[in-house]
Motif scaffolding. Structure first.
Motif, PDB file in Angstrom:
ATOM      1  N   GLU A 108       0.613  -1.198   0.052  1.00  0.00           N
ATOM      2  CA  GLU A 108      -0.035  -0.336   0.326  1.00  0.00           C
ATOM      3  C   GLU A 108       0.719   1.322  -0.154  1.00  0.00           C
ATOM      4  N   ARG A 109       2.223   1.093   1.368  1.00  0.00           N
ATOM      5  CA  ARG A 109       2.958   2.232   0.782  1.00  0.00           C
ATOM      6  C   ARG A 109       3.436   2.610  -0.230  1.00  0.00           C
ATOM      7  N   THR A 111       2.608   1.506  -3.173  1.00  0.00           N
ATOM      8  CA  THR A 111       1.578   2.044  -4.613  1.00  0.00           C
ATOM      9  C   THR A 111       1.243   3.602  -3.770  1.00  0.00           C
ATOM     10  N   THR A 112       1.561   4.149  -2.851  1.00  0.00           N
ATOM     11  CA  THR A 112       0.485   5.256  -3.284  1.00  0.00           C
ATOM     12  C   THR A 112       2.298   6.551  -3.144  1.00  0.00           C
ATOM     13  N   LYS A 116       0.886   6.703  -7.484  1.00  0.00           N
ATOM     14  CA  LYS A 116      -0.003   7.718  -7.412  1.00  0.00           C
ATOM     15  C   LYS A 116      -1.148   6.971  -6.951  1.00  0.00           C
ATOM     16  N   GLY A 117      -1.380   5.583  -6.256  1.00  0.00           N
ATOM     17  CA  GLY A 117      -2.551   5.222  -5.931  1.00  0.00           C
ATOM     18  C   GLY A 117      -2.915   4.008  -6.745  1.00  0.00           C
ATOM     19  N   VAL A 118      -2.252   4.373  -7.508  1.00  0.00           N
ATOM     20  CA  VAL A 118      -2.724   3.211  -8.270  1.00  0.00           C
ATOM     21  C   VAL A 118      -1.330   2.313  -8.824  1.00  0.00           C
TER      22      VAL A 118
END
Length: 121
Positions: A108-109, A111-112, A116-118
């Motif tokens: 998750e980290r 990906t963020t 950019k969250g995706v």
């Protein structure tokens, strides 16, 4: 930064039974990674030669990531961006039901930070 010095292979001239060998500097350290300046949980902060500060991840701490990086040693470190690329490129090999909480949080980290969250899977 010091590098591991590898000895050259002996060379022999054609028809000669004697080979010459190169001198080897045995004083060089075996480790070629930058020295750690900070250790926190599962990532190691290192000072790189070309870019300020980079976070590196121990493969052995994340079982699914280690499976994706099967061709590397368990104690290897990878840059965070490279770890994200491994997850993204090879997601079809990840066994999601076997992801630990720590590894899910890492994904998750990353990906963020890098997606950019995706995550394009």
């Amino acid at each position: 930064m010091k590098f591991l010095v590898r000895p050259e292979l002996p060379t022999a001239s054609v028809g000669s039974s004697q080979a010459t060998t190169a001198a080897v500097d045995d004083s060089a350290p075996l480790a070629t990674r930058p020295e750690s300046t900070y250790e926190s949980g599962k990532a190691v902060q290192t000072n790189g030669a070309t870019s300020g500060v980079a976070m590196q991840i121990h493969l052995a701490d994340y079982p699914q990531l280690k499976l994706l990086a099967w061709n590397r040693r368990d104690d290897d470190l990878v840059e965070e961006e490279e770890a994200f690329a491994l997850y993204e490129r090879n997601w079809h090999f990840v066994e999601e039901e076997k992801l630990s909480l720590n590894e899910r949080q890492l994904i998750e980290r990353l990906t963020t930070l890098f997606g950019k969250g995706v995550m394009n899977v």
